[in-house]
Scaffold this motif. Sequence first.
Motif, PDB file in Angstrom:
ATOM      1  N   LEU A  49      35.803 121.075  38.258  1.00  0.00           N
ATOM      2  CA  LEU A  49      34.378 120.748  38.319  1.00  0.00           C
ATOM      3  C   LEU A  49      33.561 121.735  37.483  1.00  0.00           C
ATOM      4  CD1 LEU A  49      34.118 119.739  42.060  1.00  0.00           C
ATOM      5  CD2 LEU A  49      33.839 118.234  40.089  1.00  0.00           C
ATOM      6  N   ALA A  50      33.953 123.004  37.499  1.00  0.00           N
ATOM      7  CA  ALA A  50      33.256 124.000  36.679  1.00  0.00           C
ATOM      8  C   ALA A  50      33.434 123.676  35.193  1.00  0.00           C
ATOM      9  CB  ALA A  50      33.759 125.405  37.001  1.00  0.00           C
ATOM     10  N   LEU A  51      34.621 123.260  34.806  1.00  0.00           N
ATOM     11  CA  LEU A  51      34.865 122.875  33.412  1.00  0.00           C
ATOM     12  C   LEU A  51      34.036 121.650  33.022  1.00  0.00           C
ATOM     13  CD1 LEU A  51      38.734 123.331  33.136  1.00  0.00           C
ATOM     14  CD2 LEU A  51      36.947 124.830  32.195  1.00  0.00           C
ATOM     15  N   ALA A  52      33.726 120.807  34.007  1.00  0.00           N
ATOM     16  CA  ALA A  52      32.930 119.600  33.757  1.00  0.00           C
ATOM     17  C   ALA A  52      31.430 119.875  33.817  1.00  0.00           C
ATOM     18  CB  ALA A  52      33.310 118.520  34.766  1.00  0.00           C
ATOM     19  N   GLY A  53      31.052 121.134  34.048  1.00  0.00           N
ATOM     20  CA  GLY A  53      29.637 121.476  34.009  1.00  0.00           C
ATOM     21  C   GLY A  53      29.021 121.904  35.323  1.00  0.00           C
ATOM     22  N   ALA A  54      29.807 121.999  36.379  1.00  0.00           N
ATOM     23  CA  ALA A  54      29.263 122.462  37.662  1.00  0.00           C
ATOM     24  C   ALA A  54      28.909 123.938  37.566  1.00  0.00           C
ATOM     25  CB  ALA A  54      30.283 122.245  38.780  1.00  0.00           C
ATOM     26  N   PRO A  56      29.252 127.557  37.968  1.00  0.00           N
ATOM     27  CA  PRO A  56      30.493 128.298  38.178  1.00  0.00           C
ATOM     28  C   PRO A  56      30.606 128.946  39.562  1.00  0.00           C
ATOM     29  CG  PRO A  56      29.523 128.865  36.058  1.00  0.00           C
ATOM     30  CD  PRO A  56      28.529 128.015  36.785  1.00  0.00           C
ATOM     31  N   ALA A  57      29.485 129.191  40.208  1.00  0.00           N
ATOM     32  CA  ALA A  57      29.508 129.790  41.550  1.00  0.00           C
ATOM     33  C   ALA A  57      29.716 128.735  42.642  1.00  0.00           C
ATOM     34  CB  ALA A  57      28.216 130.550  41.811  1.00  0.00           C
ATOM     35  N   ALA A  58      29.576 127.471  42.291  1.00  0.00           N
ATOM     36  CA  ALA A  58      29.724 126.394  43.282  1.00  0.00           C
ATOM     37  C   ALA A  58      31.193 126.208  43.629  1.00  0.00           C
ATOM     38  CB  ALA A  58      29.150 125.094  42.737  1.00  0.00           C
ATOM     39  N   ARG A  93      21.174 113.223  45.743  1.00  0.00           N
ATOM     40  CA  ARG A  93      19.961 112.487  45.346  1.00  0.00           C
ATOM     41  C   ARG A  93      18.891 113.414  44.789  1.00  0.00           C
ATOM     42  NH1 ARG A  93      19.739 108.315  50.477  1.00  0.00           N
ATOM     43  NH2 ARG A  93      21.173 106.789  49.567  1.00  0.00           N
ATOM     44  N   ARG A  94      18.825 114.625  45.322  1.00  0.00           N
ATOM     45  CA  ARG A  94      17.816 115.593  44.891  1.00  0.00           C
ATOM     46  C   ARG A  94      18.204 116.265  43.570  1.00  0.00           C
ATOM     47  NH1 ARG A  94      18.055 118.702  49.155  1.00  0.00           N
ATOM     48  NH2 ARG A  94      19.553 120.082  48.175  1.00  0.00           N
ATOM     49  N   GLU A  95      19.452 116.712  43.452  1.00  0.00           N
ATOM     50  CA  GLU A  95      19.881 117.550  42.330  1.00  0.00           C
ATOM     51  C   GLU A  95      20.521 116.786  41.170  1.00  0.00           C
ATOM     52  OE1 GLU A  95      19.190 120.785  42.324  1.00  0.00           O
ATOM     53  OE2 GLU A  95      18.358 120.674  44.345  1.00  0.00           O
ATOM     54  N   ARG A  96      21.313 115.765  41.489  1.00  0.00           N
ATOM     55  CA  ARG A  96      22.056 114.983  40.488  1.00  0.00           C
ATOM     56  C   ARG A  96      22.938 115.861  39.589  1.00  0.00           C
ATOM     57  NH1 ARG A  96      22.483 109.689  41.796  1.00  0.00           N
ATOM     58  NH2 ARG A  96      20.480 108.945  42.480  1.00  0.00           N
ATOM     59  N   THR A  97      23.577 116.854  40.216  1.00  0.00           N
ATOM     60  CA  THR A  97      24.498 117.709  39.479  1.00  0.00           C
ATOM     61  C   THR A  97      25.918 117.427  39.957  1.00  0.00           C
ATOM     62  OG1 THR A  97      24.184 119.490  41.083  1.00  0.00           O
ATOM     63  CG2 THR A  97      22.789 119.535  39.107  1.00  0.00           C
ATOM     64  N   ILE A  98      26.877 117.734  39.117  1.00  0.00           N
ATOM     65  CA  ILE A  98      28.266 117.375  39.422  1.00  0.00           C
ATOM     66  C   ILE A  98      28.784 118.035  40.700  1.00  0.00           C
ATOM     67  CG2 ILE A  98      29.347 119.130  37.978  1.00  0.00           C
ATOM     68  CD1 ILE A  98      31.354 116.769  37.229  1.00  0.00           C
ATOM     69  N   GLU A  99      28.318 119.240  41.011  1.00  0.00           N
ATOM     70  CA  GLU A  99      28.806 119.901  42.223  1.00  0.00           C
ATOM     71  C   GLU A  99      28.322 119.211  43.504  1.00  0.00           C
ATOM     72  OE1 GLU A  99      25.539 122.725  40.652  1.00  0.00           O
ATOM     73  OE2 GLU A  99      27.083 121.469  39.809  1.00  0.00           O
ATOM     74  N   HIS A 100      27.316 118.322  43.375  1.00  0.00           N
ATOM     75  CA  HIS A 100      26.826 117.562  44.531  1.00  0.00           C
ATOM     76  C   HIS A 100      27.279 116.098  44.509  1.00  0.00           C
ATOM     77  CE1 HIS A 100      23.843 120.902  44.299  1.00  0.00           C
ATOM     78  NE2 HIS A 100      24.143 120.939  45.579  1.00  0.00           N
ATOM     79  N   ALA A 101      28.028 115.726  43.486  1.00  0.00           N
ATOM     80  CA  ALA A 101      28.433 114.331  43.324  1.00  0.00           C
ATOM     81  C   ALA A 101      29.343 113.864  44.466  1.00  0.00           C
ATOM     82  CB  ALA A 101      29.156 114.154  41.994  1.00  0.00           C
TER      83      ALA A 101
END
Length: 113
Positions: A49-54, A56-58, A93-101
């Motif tokens: 997920l970090a490599l996909a753009g999450a 890095p601390a997630a 819904r709020r963030e739309r980031t990969i770590e919340h997908a």
Amino acid sequence: MPGRVALIACESGGDPRFADALGLTSATLHAGAGLVTAIRWPLPTDHALALAGADPAARPLQEAIRAIDTAHESEDPVRALAGWQRERLTAWRRERTIEHAPLVWGAFTTTTG
């Protein structure tokens, strides 16, 4: 067999290639578990997920594992896990980031015997 079991392995909760798509879950229930949480599809690691753009601390996968463990320790594990999944949905819904997908948090299903 423990009363509550978490099968945290890719596709542990279903494999459509076989006649009994819930084989491992069913086997665990038949062995005496009253509740089984399993995964419906392969999950990405936190590193992937970090490599996909999450961020890095997630640590989405680690958070999911802790949430399942916490839910299984609660009085009502189904309600606890569903509550955590709803929190993740709100974050998505709020963030739309990969770590919340929903790729990670949507994979878990709980079956009771």
